[in-house]
Design a protein around this motif. Structure first.
Motif, PDB file in Angstrom:
ATOM      1  N   UNK A 175      64.326 -12.105  89.943  1.00 13.37           N
ATOM      2  CA  UNK A 175      65.055 -10.868  89.571  1.00 13.37           C
ATOM      3  C   UNK A 175      66.069 -10.503  90.651  1.00 13.37           C
ATOM      4  N   UNK A 176      65.557 -10.400  91.885  1.00 13.98           N
ATOM      5  CA  UNK A 176      66.415  -9.945  92.976  1.00 13.98           C
ATOM      6  C   UNK A 176      67.535 -10.953  93.244  1.00 13.98           C
ATOM      7  N   UNK A 182      66.572  -6.354  97.414  1.00 15.11           N
ATOM      8  CA  UNK A 182      68.004  -6.469  97.082  1.00 15.11           C
ATOM      9  C   UNK A 182      68.827  -5.934  98.256  1.00 15.11           C
ATOM     10  N   UNK A 183      68.313  -4.877  98.902  1.00 13.42           N
ATOM     11  CA  UNK A 183      69.024  -4.333 100.067  1.00 13.42           C
ATOM     12  C   UNK A 183      68.990  -5.353 101.204  1.00 13.42           C
ATOM     13  N   UNK A 184      67.783  -5.850 101.517  1.00 12.52           N
ATOM     14  CA  UNK A 184      67.640  -6.819 102.607  1.00 12.52           C
ATOM     15  C   UNK A 184      68.487  -8.059 102.370  1.00 12.52           C
ATOM     16  N   UNK A 215      70.494   1.659  97.973  1.00 10.85           N
ATOM     17  CA  UNK A 215      69.362   0.925  98.535  1.00 10.85           C
ATOM     18  C   UNK A 215      68.021   1.411  97.975  1.00 10.85           C
ATOM     19  N   UNK A 216      67.019   0.590  98.201  1.00 13.15           N
ATOM     20  CA  UNK A 216      65.657   0.965  97.830  1.00 13.15           C
ATOM     21  C   UNK A 216      64.753   0.729  99.026  1.00 13.15           C
TER      22      UNK A 216
END
Ligand SMILES: Nc1ncnc2c1ncn2[C@@H]1O[C@H](COP(=O)(O)OP(=O)(O)O)[C@@H](O)[C@H]1O
Ligand SMILES: [Mg+2]
Length: 364
Positions: free
Chosen positions: A15-16, A44-46, A84-85
């Motif tokens: 997914x990411x 996704x942020x990383x 971001x998450x």
């Protein structure tokens, strides 16, 4: 504005990876993209080199502590903004459950962004809780990445039922597509798997994303494949996917890009700074007596979108001025001259870019 949810309650299916690389591919092709990291793991942020843990993100937005503009990180890679998450999203299920419109919270926020982005990509958590339900309700497209294993087939059936249930309950009809990821054409299991996916009643993308070590490498570097391995075959798979899913949107973006401003300048462009107000400095690029008809400017100051709305163009006595206001600092930029991206021929300051060419540099 297309809203694409990348969903699967199974972890580790891509997914990411799909969310990041689809976003970056679209952004590179001049689409304006917002990627939203909906997973408490913040991958996704990383994966884009953003430390989600230290920033206000989706949870803070849903909670009402921050406004949408305050949680958007601009230009995390070319053409892509990010919400971001982080781990606080784990509390979002509880938070949402207490709201009357609990399944519409994300859709309501996104509705305020209409016109600002061409595409919003939602990287969902590995669970079919309220966060994923919010994503499914907001989305007009649902992409379900599947890696070749029997367990994934079992999960798809449940996911299809959930989507079906939501669709009938809320009268929504997102288009749902399965995406074969980590596909290795040489193995029989992958081929069998693809045949099985084809036989399901859900649409299957013709594009398959191959298994490639470049994907993990790029994630480790906190960069999308478009930056880390622009010429790798797997990067091409994501380009094909973008074309398959959003071809008509990309076509529109391309034709908008091609409609540059008419001009009859004679000299090569020159860049210099002029004025200062409220900490922003006005930068004027002047193009005199040049041989070309159209010029646009794209750089870190405007998210690499040629002549986006903050660039003012003025045509005067055969010379063209492009004005923009930026905060002091160093910026990379390129010119789009008659539709061709290139470094500023009048500016000797330049730095190599990922495409094996040069970006011009300006210090404001
Ligand atoms: N096409 C691919 N080739 C190689 N590795 C991949 C591919 N897609 C995903 N991966 C790797 O598999 C792992 C899980 O992928 P990820 O995108 O994080 O899945 P999810 O978000 O569904 O949990 C990550 O380490 C990622 O780098
Ligand atoms: Mg993930």
């Amino acid at each position: 504005m297309h809203i694409i949810a990348i969903v699967n309650q199974k972890g580790g299916c891509g997914k990411t990876t799909t969310a990041i690389n689809l976003s970056a591919t679209l952004g590179q092709q001049n689409a304006r993209v917002l990627l939203i990291d909906m997973d408490p793991q913040g991958h996704a942020s990383l994966g884009l080199g953003v430390a989600g843990a230290e920033l206000a993100g989706l949870y803070e937005l849903l909670k009402g502590e921050y406004r949408l503009d305050e949680v958007i990180q601009s230009g995390v890679t070319r053409g892509v903004d990010l919400i971001p998450g982080n781990i606080s999203l784990a509390a979002a299920e509880h938070l949402l459950a207490e709201r009357p419109d609990r399944d519409r919270q994300l859709a309501q926020h996104l509705a305020t962004l209409e016109g600002r982005y061409d595409c919003v990509v939602l990287d969902c958590p590995p669970a079919l809780g309220l966060l994923s339900v919010n994503a499914l309700r907001a989305a007009d497209r649902v992409v379900i990445p599947v890696e070749p294993s029997l367990y994934s087939l079992d999960g798809i059936e449940r996911l299809r039922e959930t989507i079906h249930l939501l669709a009938s309950q809320y009268d929504i009809q997102p288009s749902v597509t399965l995406l074969a990821n980590m596909f290795d054409v040489r193995t029989r299991i992958a081929r069998n798997m693809f045949e099985m996916l084809e036989s399901l009643p859900t649409d299957l993308c013709a594009t398959r994303i191959r298994n490639s070590v470049r994907v993990r490498e790029a994630a480790c570097h906190g960069a999308p494949l478009t930056d880390h391995a622009p010429r790798a075959p797997v990067t091409g798979d994501f380009r094909e996917l973008a074309e398959e899913l959003l071809g008509s949107m990309l076509q529109r973006v391309r034709s908008e890009k091609a409609q540059a401003i008419e001009m009859q300048p004679d000299n090569p462009p020159a860049a210099r700074k002029v004025d200062e107000t409220h900490n922003l400095k006005e930068v004027v690029f002047r193009f005199d007596n040049t041989k070309f008809k159209r010029v646009q400017i794209a750089g870190e100051f405007n998210n690499w979108i040629p002549d986006d709305k903050d660039v003012e163009t003025e045509i005067r006595d055969g010379s063209v001025q492009k004005k923009l206001r930026v905060s002091p600092g160093g910026y990379e930029y390129r010119l789009v001259i008659d539709g061709v991206w290139q470094q500023d021929p009048a500016n000797p300051e330049a730095t190599p870019n990922n495409m094996g060419e040069y970006n011009s540099l300006i210090n404001v």
